[in-house]
Structure formats: C-alpha cells, structure tokens
Write a protein that holds these residues in place. Sequence first.
Motif, PDB file in Angstrom:
ATOM      1  N   MET A   1       8.140  -0.547   9.823  1.00 36.27           N
ATOM      2  CA  MET A   1       8.395  -1.262   8.709  1.00 36.27           C
ATOM      3  C   MET A   1       7.436  -0.702   7.512  1.00 36.27           C
ATOM      4  O   MET A   1       6.040  -0.757   7.822  1.00 36.27           O
ATOM      5  CB  MET A   1       8.727  -2.462   8.847  1.00 36.27           C
ATOM      6  N   LEU A   2       7.869  -0.815   6.332  1.00 41.39           N
ATOM      7  CA  LEU A   2       6.899  -0.473   5.377  1.00 41.39           C
ATOM      8  C   LEU A   2       6.833  -1.748   4.252  1.00 41.39           C
ATOM      9  O   LEU A   2       7.995  -2.210   3.810  1.00 41.39           O
ATOM     10  CB  LEU A   2       7.414   0.652   4.491  1.00 41.39           C
ATOM     11  N   ILE A   3       5.769  -2.455   4.036  1.00 43.80           N
ATOM     12  CA  ILE A   3       5.667  -3.317   2.954  1.00 43.80           C
ATOM     13  C   ILE A   3       4.659  -3.079   2.255  1.00 43.80           C
ATOM     14  O   ILE A   3       3.405  -3.062   2.417  1.00 43.80           O
ATOM     15  CB  ILE A   3       5.442  -4.757   3.810  1.00 43.80           C
ATOM     16  N   TYR A  16       6.436  -7.675  -3.575  1.00 42.79           N
ATOM     17  CA  TYR A  16       6.530  -6.957  -2.662  1.00 42.79           C
ATOM     18  C   TYR A  16       7.816  -6.062  -2.461  1.00 42.79           C
ATOM     19  O   TYR A  16       8.832  -6.370  -2.937  1.00 42.79           O
ATOM     20  CB  TYR A  16       6.818  -7.915  -1.262  1.00 42.79           C
ATOM     21  N   LEU A  17       7.781  -4.799  -1.882  1.00 41.02           N
ATOM     22  CA  LEU A  17       9.031  -4.064  -1.627  1.00 41.02           C
ATOM     23  C   LEU A  17       8.796  -3.819  -0.067  1.00 41.02           C
ATOM     24  O   LEU A  17       7.848  -3.508   0.322  1.00 41.02           O
ATOM     25  CB  LEU A  17       8.612  -2.618  -2.384  1.00 41.02           C
ATOM     26  N   VAL A  18      10.042  -3.966   0.395  1.00 41.21           N
ATOM     27  CA  VAL A  18       9.945  -4.203   1.830  1.00 41.21           C
ATOM     28  C   VAL A  18      11.177  -3.139   2.217  1.00 41.21           C
ATOM     29  O   VAL A  18      12.257  -3.079   1.796  1.00 41.21           O
ATOM     30  CB  VAL A  18      10.484  -5.372   2.449  1.00 41.21           C
ATOM     31  N   GLU A  24      13.456   5.450   2.562  1.00 40.97           N
ATOM     32  CA  GLU A  24      14.664   4.518   2.664  1.00 40.97           C
ATOM     33  C   GLU A  24      15.093   3.666   1.629  1.00 40.97           C
ATOM     34  O   GLU A  24      14.023   3.579   0.768  1.00 40.97           O
ATOM     35  CB  GLU A  24      14.396   4.009   4.159  1.00 40.97           C
ATOM     36  N   GLU A  25      16.126   2.710   1.928  1.00 40.63           N
ATOM     37  CA  GLU A  25      16.317   1.686   0.939  1.00 40.63           C
ATOM     38  C   GLU A  25      15.128   0.598   0.849  1.00 40.63           C
ATOM     39  O   GLU A  25      14.788   0.366   2.125  1.00 40.63           O
ATOM     40  CB  GLU A  25      17.812   1.195   1.281  1.00 40.63           C
ATOM     41  N   CYS A  26      15.332  -0.195   0.015  1.00 42.72           N
ATOM     42  CA  CYS A  26      14.112  -1.246  -0.102  1.00 42.72           C
ATOM     43  C   CYS A  26      14.714  -2.507  -0.824  1.00 42.72           C
ATOM     44  O   CYS A  26      15.626  -2.577  -1.415  1.00 42.72           O
ATOM     45  CB  CYS A  26      12.812  -0.906  -0.613  1.00 42.72           C
ATOM     46  N   PRO A  50      15.901   0.811  -4.189  1.00 44.31           N
ATOM     47  CA  PRO A  50      16.176  -0.546  -4.056  1.00 44.31           C
ATOM     48  C   PRO A  50      17.683  -0.674  -4.158  1.00 44.31           C
ATOM     49  O   PRO A  50      18.413  -0.120  -4.630  1.00 44.31           O
ATOM     50  CB  PRO A  50      15.474  -1.177  -5.398  1.00 44.31           C
ATOM     51  N   VAL A  51      18.032  -1.876  -3.265  1.00 41.44           N
ATOM     52  CA  VAL A  51      19.257  -2.437  -3.038  1.00 41.44           C
ATOM     53  C   VAL A  51      19.437  -3.561  -3.450  1.00 41.44           C
ATOM     54  O   VAL A  51      20.686  -4.130  -3.830  1.00 41.44           O
ATOM     55  CB  VAL A  51      20.083  -2.309  -1.655  1.00 41.44           C
TER      56      VAL A  51
END
Length: 235
Positions: A1-3, A16-18, A24-26, A50-51
């Motif tokens: 996972m990316l934060i 934060y972007l997760v 991928e989508e975030c 982003p979604v």
Amino acid sequence: MLIAGFPAGAWGTNCYLVAPAAGEECVIIDPGHQAAEGVEEALRKHRLKPVAVVLTHGHIDHVASVVPVCGAHDVPAWIHPEDRYMLSDPEKALGRSFGMPLMGELTVGEPDDVKELTDGATLELAGLTFSVAHAPGHTRGSVTFRMPETTDIPSVFFSGDLLFAGSIGRTDLPGGSMEDMLESLARVCLPLGDSTVVLSGHGPQTTIGQERATNPYLRDVAAGQGAAEAPRRGM
C-alpha cells in the motif's frame, strides 16, 4: 500500500493520498488550505488517479482545497452531514471574527458531487476499504477512517482532529464538546489494537499503543477519569 502525506497551508494540516500501489487509483484525505499544489505534485510523482476525496471534518484547514481538487479530477467529496454546511460557510464553524483576512482569499463552496458519510459505513474506494466511525467532539460531524490489518501491514487509522501524538483536538469552537470528545476517544480509539498506526490531522505519526501509554487524555479515558489538563492542537 502507498500512503503519501504532507502538511499543507497555514495550519500545517496533514493531507494524505492513499492507494494500493504507485500507478493506481487513490483516495485523497483532507485536502486543506493550500493543498491543491501538493496534491498534484504527489499525483504526478506516484502516477496516481484520484477517485474520491474523503473528509474527517469540515473545518476550513481540512477542506479549503476540496473544490479545486474535486473539480480538476471530477471526483466526489465525502463528508458527514453534520459538517456539510462548513463547506459553504466555514466562518460559521469558527466564529465570525476568526481569520477574516485569510477567509477572504479562499474559494469556498461545495464541489459538484457531495456524498454523505454515516457511522459504521464501509467505503470501498480505489481497491481499498475504509471503515467510518462518527467521532464528535472536535466538531459534530467529525469522523475517522480505519483501514484493516493485512498480513503485510498493520491497521491504519486516519484520526482527523480526534487524536494526535500526545494530545487531542480542541473542543472550544462551535460544535465542539469535551464530553463528546471523551466518549469518542473511549468508543473509537480504545478498542483499537496497539499496533494500529495513527495518521492524524496535525503532527507526526504515532500508534495506538504509544498513545495508550503516554497520551494524558487517552490514559485518563481508559482509567475512567475526566479530561486531562494538557495542551490541545488543531484549528
């Protein structure tokens, strides 16, 4: 996972972007004052799409960039209904004399698509799962987002301005309540495992175990006592 996280604007509010991974989508959490540029930089760096934007509460230091971020990427914003009015009238939540020159520099209002959060809801966004807990005290519509533990990573808890490293959010602004804050700390934070990573609205990363051992507010709640006397943070 990316934060990917960064402090933004005059109040150093953590945005934060997760995402499941780079490319991928975030989901974007709390794009606050002057956060739009940092969001775009992180999106480019990690090749993210982003979604959705999700908001821990409605104070201007957490939502000031919602309209430009949602508009640039045509995504919805999620917020608890009790804080939704702050998107269009942020000064009402802070007192009319608070930060008037700064408020005049901001573009406020709702993005085109606003969705409302409910206590106990599960959000499935960008291939990620977020459990929503209503946690009033800092504001009436404050919420937290928790991601489940996996075999590779511990649970991650986005606490907004409920819980900080060594402190809690202030309760003296309109809609704040120390009684509600203590109830939220007991109901939302205390049941979490010690290894849970806490990513808060302001300040450094911590864990529930660290806060259970050292945070005067959480210690007193666990002991069934009243509010500790220690500095609090947040707008």
